[in-house]
Design a protein around this motif. Structure first.
Motif, PDB file in Angstrom:
ATOM      1  N   ARG A  69      -5.980   6.226   4.390  1.00  0.00           N
ATOM      2  CA  ARG A  69      -5.997   7.548   3.653  1.00  0.00           C
ATOM      3  C   ARG A  69      -4.781   7.970   2.924  1.00  0.00           C
ATOM      4  O   ARG A  69      -5.262   8.210   2.227  1.00  0.00           O
ATOM      5  CB  ARG A  69      -5.735   8.429   5.021  1.00  0.00           C
ATOM      6  CG  ARG A  69      -6.048   9.569   4.327  1.00  0.00           C
ATOM      7  CD  ARG A  69      -5.142  10.741   5.582  1.00  0.00           C
ATOM      8  NE  ARG A  69      -5.221  12.725   5.776  1.00  0.00           N
ATOM      9  CZ  ARG A  69      -5.622  12.971   5.801  1.00  0.00           C
ATOM     10  NH1 ARG A  69      -6.941  12.579   6.109  1.00  0.00           N
ATOM     11  NH2 ARG A  69      -5.510  13.702   4.740  1.00  0.00           N
ATOM     12  N   ALA A  70      -3.568   6.865   3.192  1.00  0.00           N
ATOM     13  CA  ALA A  70      -2.644   7.194   2.114  1.00  0.00           C
ATOM     14  C   ALA A  70      -2.777   6.359   1.098  1.00  0.00           C
ATOM     15  O   ALA A  70      -2.489   6.907  -0.189  1.00  0.00           O
ATOM     16  CB  ALA A  70      -1.681   6.410   2.929  1.00  0.00           C
ATOM     17  N   GLN A  71      -3.882   5.129   1.198  1.00  0.00           N
ATOM     18  CA  GLN A  71      -3.870   4.292  -0.314  1.00  0.00           C
ATOM     19  C   GLN A  71      -5.245   5.605  -0.915  1.00  0.00           C
ATOM     20  O   GLN A  71      -5.342   4.922  -1.680  1.00  0.00           O
ATOM     21  CB  GLN A  71      -4.554   3.065   0.241  1.00  0.00           C
ATOM     22  CG  GLN A  71      -3.863   2.387   1.068  1.00  0.00           C
ATOM     23  CD  GLN A  71      -4.074   0.436   1.831  1.00  0.00           C
ATOM     24  OE1 GLN A  71      -4.822   0.374   1.779  1.00  0.00           O
ATOM     25  NE2 GLN A  71      -3.402   0.198   0.493  1.00  0.00           N
ATOM     26  N   LYS A  72      -6.217   6.060  -0.169  1.00  0.00           N
ATOM     27  CA  LYS A  72      -7.254   6.373  -0.930  1.00  0.00           C
ATOM     28  C   LYS A  72      -6.289   7.713  -1.248  1.00  0.00           C
ATOM     29  O   LYS A  72      -7.336   8.420  -2.705  1.00  0.00           O
ATOM     30  CB  LYS A  72      -8.148   7.628   0.236  1.00  0.00           C
ATOM     31  CG  LYS A  72      -9.081   8.308   0.043  1.00  0.00           C
ATOM     32  CD  LYS A  72      -9.716   8.499   0.841  1.00  0.00           C
ATOM     33  CE  LYS A  72     -11.138   9.594   0.543  1.00  0.00           C
ATOM     34  NZ  LYS A  72     -11.939  10.742   2.001  1.00  0.00           N
ATOM     35  N   HIS A  73      -5.043   7.933  -1.263  1.00  0.00           N
ATOM     36  CA  HIS A  73      -5.224   9.419  -1.293  1.00  0.00           C
ATOM     37  C   HIS A  73      -3.879   9.245  -3.157  1.00  0.00           C
ATOM     38  O   HIS A  73      -2.724   9.792  -3.249  1.00  0.00           O
ATOM     39  CB  HIS A  73      -4.130  10.465  -1.059  1.00  0.00           C
ATOM     40  CG  HIS A  73      -5.261  11.497   0.163  1.00  0.00           C
ATOM     41  ND1 HIS A  73      -6.543  12.287  -0.421  1.00  0.00           N
ATOM     42  CD2 HIS A  73      -6.163  10.617   1.176  1.00  0.00           C
ATOM     43  CE1 HIS A  73      -7.262  12.588   0.400  1.00  0.00           C
ATOM     44  NE2 HIS A  73      -6.691  11.884   1.451  1.00  0.00           N
ATOM     45  N   GLY A  74      -3.542   7.947  -3.069  1.00  0.00           N
ATOM     46  CA  GLY A  74      -2.532   7.403  -4.151  1.00  0.00           C
ATOM     47  C   GLY A  74      -1.505   7.408  -3.506  1.00  0.00           C
ATOM     48  O   GLY A  74      -0.062   7.539  -4.483  1.00  0.00           O
ATOM     49  N   VAL A  75      -1.203   7.480  -1.984  1.00  0.00           N
ATOM     50  CA  VAL A  75       0.221   7.192  -1.683  1.00  0.00           C
ATOM     51  C   VAL A  75       0.855   6.121  -0.991  1.00  0.00           C
ATOM     52  O   VAL A  75       0.130   5.301  -0.846  1.00  0.00           O
ATOM     53  CB  VAL A  75       0.472   8.192  -0.125  1.00  0.00           C
ATOM     54  CG1 VAL A  75       1.556   8.410   0.135  1.00  0.00           C
ATOM     55  CG2 VAL A  75      -0.052   9.418  -0.517  1.00  0.00           C
ATOM     56  N   ARG A  76       2.056   5.943  -1.898  1.00  0.00           N
ATOM     57  CA  ARG A  76       2.324   4.538  -0.975  1.00  0.00           C
ATOM     58  C   ARG A  76       3.666   4.353  -0.274  1.00  0.00           C
ATOM     59  O   ARG A  76       4.588   5.200  -0.190  1.00  0.00           O
ATOM     60  CB  ARG A  76       3.384   4.017  -3.058  1.00  0.00           C
ATOM     61  CG  ARG A  76       3.617   1.685  -2.788  1.00  0.00           C
ATOM     62  CD  ARG A  76       4.158   2.218  -3.994  1.00  0.00           C
ATOM     63  NE  ARG A  76       5.681   1.737  -3.938  1.00  0.00           N
ATOM     64  CZ  ARG A  76       6.299   2.469  -4.347  1.00  0.00           C
ATOM     65  NH1 ARG A  76       6.352   2.516  -5.825  1.00  0.00           N
ATOM     66  NH2 ARG A  76       7.591   1.953  -3.944  1.00  0.00           N
ATOM     67  N   ILE A  77       3.099   3.607   0.607  1.00  0.00           N
ATOM     68  CA  ILE A  77       4.086   3.720   2.164  1.00  0.00           C
ATOM     69  C   ILE A  77       5.547   3.019   1.572  1.00  0.00           C
ATOM     70  O   ILE A  77       4.814   1.174   1.359  1.00  0.00           O
ATOM     71  CB  ILE A  77       3.411   3.227   3.009  1.00  0.00           C
ATOM     72  CG1 ILE A  77       2.487   4.946   2.996  1.00  0.00           C
ATOM     73  CG2 ILE A  77       4.213   3.453   4.576  1.00  0.00           C
ATOM     74  CD1 ILE A  77       0.984   4.351   4.498  1.00  0.00           C
ATOM     75  N   GLU A  78       6.227   2.985   2.046  1.00  0.00           N
ATOM     76  CA  GLU A  78       7.246   2.466   1.528  1.00  0.00           C
ATOM     77  C   GLU A  78       8.208   2.087   2.981  1.00  0.00           C
ATOM     78  O   GLU A  78       8.665   3.041   3.430  1.00  0.00           O
ATOM     79  CB  GLU A  78       8.546   2.668   0.916  1.00  0.00           C
ATOM     80  CG  GLU A  78       8.014   2.503  -0.911  1.00  0.00           C
ATOM     81  CD  GLU A  78       9.298   2.376  -1.550  1.00  0.00           C
ATOM     82  OE1 GLU A  78      10.129   2.481  -1.191  1.00  0.00           O
ATOM     83  OE2 GLU A  78       8.996   2.731  -2.551  1.00  0.00           O
TER      84      GLU A  78
END
Length: 81
Positions: free
Chosen positions: A3-12
């Motif tokens: 979901r994060a990738q789909k919305h362009g959110v980079r997880i650190e």
């Protein structure tokens, strides 16, 4: 994660053994453990959820927070509106 990738959110992620990299949530987790989680023995998930809901309401509405001037988070939110 998808979901994060789909919305362009980079997880650190923080580095293992480095809680100071996310001090805000670590402080909150310590408060949860000390004031709520460590105080009860739960028989069911529902009981734990009920206690968590009650504690969270108290935390946000009745418990003064010294980091925001000795007022509750709910009061701070009202002032910001």
């Amino acid at each position: 994660m998808a979901r994060a990738q789909k919305h362009g959110v980079r997880i650190e992620y923080i580095q293992p053994g480095k809680p100071q990299q996310n001090a805000y949530i670590e402080r909150y987790n310590r408060t949860v453990r000390g004031e709520w989680l460590g105080q009860y023995i739960f028989e069911t998930i529902e009981e734990a959820q009920e206690q968590a809901t009650e504690w969270l309401w108290t935390y946000n509405n009745e418990r003064p927070n010294m980091a925001i001037g000795g007022i509750t988070p709910a009061m701070k939110l009202k002032m910001a509106a």
